[in-house]
Design an enzyme around this catalytic site. Structure first.
Site, PDB file in Angstrom:
ATOM      1  CE1 TYR A 146      -3.647  -2.369  -0.314  1.00  8.84           C
ATOM      2  CE2 TYR A 146      -3.536  -2.897   1.737  1.00  8.84           C
ATOM      3  CZ  TYR A 146      -4.019  -3.107   0.529  1.00  8.84           C
ATOM      4  OH  TYR A 146      -5.087  -3.985   0.338  1.00  8.84           O
ATOM      5  CB  CYS A 162      -6.987 -21.520  11.890  1.00  8.14           C
ATOM      6  SG  CYS A 162      -6.544 -20.890  10.167  1.00  8.14           S
ATOM      7  CB  CYS A 179      -9.151 -23.842   4.345  1.00  8.39           C
ATOM      8  SG  CYS A 179     -10.670 -22.905   5.181  1.00  8.39           S
TER       9      CYS A 179
HETATM   10 FE1  SF4 Z   1      -8.864 -20.559   9.156  1.00  6.87          FE
HETATM   11 FE2  SF4 Z   1      -9.776 -21.584   7.008  1.00  6.87          FE
HETATM   12 FE3  SF4 Z   1     -11.288 -20.382   8.974  1.00  6.87          FE
HETATM   13 FE4  SF4 Z   1      -9.832 -18.904   7.450  1.00  6.87          FE
HETATM   14  S1  SF4 Z   1     -11.701 -20.004   6.917  1.00  6.87           S
HETATM   15  S2  SF4 Z   1      -9.906 -18.822   9.876  1.00  6.87           S
HETATM   16  S3  SF4 Z   1      -8.095 -20.277   7.106  1.00  6.87           S
HETATM   17  S4  SF4 Z   1     -10.336 -22.193   9.115  1.00  6.87           S
END
Ligand code: SF4
Ligand code: ADP
Length: 685
Positions: free
Chosen positions: A175, A344, A347
């Protein structure tokens, strides 16, 4: 349970200039796809993070002036006092739970297409606009720079008035202030170009301006892309990246270290980067400044987090995605319940939402983005009005999430799974190269289900209609999944191929079931998400020759939305894949595939030993159709095949809405203030 003392260090308060964070959990700025048009939803989302224990909660990028406009993407703005009034909702929601509120002031320079505001785009040097658009960007003159500094200062004053505690100067992600830093984008010959001292002049001035305006009340943070990963000639962490910190290290109150060269580098998917992957770039920063340092790395393991602090890599645990997947991650560690963290999976479905200009969604956390719209809390569900016995058929993402949420509401749940393990599609997909973290979708839910007494799980239990009738549940929920089609139907072919009996034509299901493909493998992709590319990678790694044919213009084209497409194409090209783009399947004959060019219609032919068709899926709904009408509900892939995120969401939504009054179920929407009605003189012409 008491907190594990190994993690005490994560709960130390840390001073950031004039303010103090209550702990080391720092939710770094991340996009939500909600932006300024959804101020209530934004405030509720950030408030939930604070409630979950994040000591610092930051907003996403916040435009300082109409010349920083990324329409149609959702950003915040601080152009006037009205914007500040709306953003005060967010800082108040964060403060309610004792956290510090941070705001990321932003100007995107040549990233701003300004389609919404129709301002001319500005940058240190004249270049083409970043997004596809027949426009260029104007080189800023010295009086533009002076004006820019005033916009930034005014926005900082409004941020303080809106109640924020930490105000960012944003020199990351290519940016505007970063565009001045990098010799790849700054060709100026004046005092703002040439040697690093000159290229860093604007950043220095912005820090000083912000401190002078609000530094007595607010901490001044700098987000710096320490490496733009363009190699020699650009900003590199062991070159100009570190030298920026040497030059300006003591000026701000906090350094937030990121990577540049595209957002895919900074929020890299788990397919291409492991937890803590940024340390190789950010690890030296603490030795260059006495100020607190924060950086991200998709941290979900409290041991890794504590290790980062003990080893002196950083002072805070920066997190965007881990805080999306589990807003209550800090509280769970604090309560000795770290095994309940919803980790998490990397993905990047969350990234895809922003890239599509849509509200944030998450594979692991179906409540994300729904806090205000639907009143969904990530940790609390309303108790059932009347406990029912519910039979859930299928233990994939949809069935697992439904079973868990129904049981948390107090229903009596029985889950029957045909296979000998829970997980459904993620069991298979987590075995693909780089996708091992995806099994967390199963692990989190199976782990929580095992703790509940009102749930019975039966494996190796393929149910038929008679079993369901005999069971006699109050309600039957089918989550029986889907299977890949073998008739060529996909995004670009709407009619099935004529039936064929060819032993060497496979679908992903065949490969997962152990089919051995051989020789020259032709992978035909009309699905465009990860599957064909990941299987091609697996086949290449196993020594097959792979030709990848697709109607799209690149490999796994939709993964551009998850910021993975260029990583995938780079990897597969380096492994020797042969590619054919713009061709749709036309016919199959023995060992020969005929394709038609999607532009001119010309026919091409390709010989293969094995053909892998990755086109689309069909619901596995035979069981549903064998049941008496009205006896069961279908959710997830067996209703409509889609992403894992959509299956989890479907399971969660069913469980929340089961037995609820449908009149209360419409999502809330943000309303514009109808000024014209209140003030007739403002009526549109
Ligand atoms: Fe993690 Fe997938 Fe959720 Fe994003 S969508 S926070 S990458 S689990
Ligand atoms: P979703 O993504 O919608 O959850 P999946 O394909 O991941 O769908 O999971 C579906 C699960 O349902 C699979 O684990 C499959 O073994 C199971 N299943 C399919 N049919 C039956 C059945 N008749 N009885 C029990 N389990 C079934």
């Amino acid at each position: 349970m008491p907190r594990n003392s190994r993690y005490d260090i994560l709960f130390d308060p840390v001073a950031i200039g004039p303010v103090t964070a209550p702990n080391r959990f720092y939710q770094t700025p991340h996009a939500t796809g909600l932006g300024r048009t959804m101020p209530n939803a934004s405030a509720a989302l950030r408030g939930i993070k604070a409630e979950g224990g994040w000591g610092v909660v930051c907003t996403e990028y916040c435009s300082i002036h109409p010349s920083a406009d990324e329409t149609p993407y959702a950003y915040l703005s601080l152009w006037d006092d009205g914007d500040a009034e709306e953003l005060a909702l967010t800082s108040a929601a964060i403060h309610r739970h004792g956290a510090l509120a941070g705001i990321e002031l932003w100007h995107g320079g040549f990233h701003c297409n300004n389609r919404g505001t129709r301002e001319i785009s500005l940058a240190p040097s004249a270049v083409s606009a970043e997004f596809v658009y027949p426009a260029q960007v104007r080189e800023m003159e010295l009086d533009d720079i002076a004006r820019f500094r005033r916009w930034h200062r005014d926005a900082a004053l409004r941020a303080a008035a809106a109640g924020f505690d930490i105000v960012y100067v944003y020199a990351g992600h290519e940016y505007l202030p970063f565009q001045f830093l990098s010799p790849l984008t700054n060709r100026r010959r004046d005092a703002y170009g040439g040697p690093l001292e000159n290229r860093a002049r604007l950043l220095r001035e912005l820090i000083e301006d912000t401190r002078e305006a609000i530094g007595d009340r607010c901490a001044v943070a700098v987000r710096l892309a320490i490496d733009e990963l363009h190699g020699a000639g650009g900003i590199e962490s062991d070159g100009d990246g570190s030298r920026v910190i040497e030059l300006l290290g003591e000026l701000p109150d906090l350094w937030d270290i990121a990577l540049g060269g595209g957002l895919g580098n900074d929020s890299c998917s788990s397919r291409f980067a492991a937890e803590g992957y940024q340390e190789q770039y950010s690890g030296r920063v603490k030795s260059l400044t006495s100020k607190p340092v924060v950086s991200t790395g998709r941290f979900t393991s409290p041991d890794t987090m504590a290790g980062q602090i003990r080893r002196g890599v950083q002072d805070f645990i920066g997190a965007a995605r881990p805080s999306i997947a589990d807003p209550f991650l800090p509280r769970k560690i604090d309560a000795g319940r770290e095994d309940e963290i919803r980790e998490c999976i990397g993905c990047n479905i969350c990234r895809s939402a922003n890239n599509e200009g849509a509200p944030l969604r998450c594979t692991q956390n179906p409540t994300m983005g729904e806090e205000w719209r639907r009143g969904w809390h990530p940790e609390r569900v309303p108790a059932a009005q009347r406990a029912s016995s519910i039979l859930v058929v299928g233990g994939g993402p949809a069935g697992l999430e439904a079973a868990l949420t129904l049981a948390r509401r107090g229903h009596r749940v029985t889950l029957a799974e045909a296979g000998n393990e829970l997980g459904g599609r993620v069991l298979r997909e987590a075995r693909l190269p780089g996708l091992q973290n995806w099994i967390r979708v199963r692990d989190y839910r199976a782990g929580r289900l095992a703790q509940l007494e009102n749930v019975d799980i039966y494996l190796d239990s393929r149910l038929e209609a008679a079993d369901i009738a005999e069971f006699g549940a109050d309600h039957v929920l089918l989550a029986t999944g889907s299977r890949w089609r073998r008739d060529g139907l996909g995004h670009n072919r709407r009619q099935p191929l004529p039936p064929f009996e060819l032993p060497n034509v496979y679908t992903p299901d065949d490969l997962f079931a152990g089919a051995e493909v051989r020789g020259e493998v032709l992978v035909y992709d009309d699905d465009h998400y990860f599957m064909a590319g990941a299987l091609a990678e697996q086949l290449l790694a196993a020594g097959c020759r792979v030709r990848y044919v697709t109607p799209a213009g690149c490999i796994s084209s939709w993964t551009a939305m998850t910021n993975e497409q260029d990583f995938i194409q780079r990897r597969l090209l380096s492994m020797g894949i042969e590619t054919v783009f713009g061709q749709v399947i036309a016919a199959l004959d023995g060992n020969r595939l005929s394709t038609r060019c999607i532009y001119g219609g010309a026919i091409a032919e390709y010989d293969f030993d094995s053909l892998l068709l990755v086109t689309s899926r069909e619901p596995d709904d035979a069981l549903f159709h064998s049941l008496p009408a009205g006896n069961a509900t279908r959710i997830g892939d067996c209703l409509v095949p889609s992403s894992i995120a959509d299956a989890v969401y479907a399971g969660h939504r069913f469980a929340r809405e089961y037995d609820e009054d449908s009149a209360t179920l419409l999502p809330r929407r943000e309303r514009s203030r109808l000024l014209a009605l209140a003030n007739p003189e403002e009526m549109p012409l």
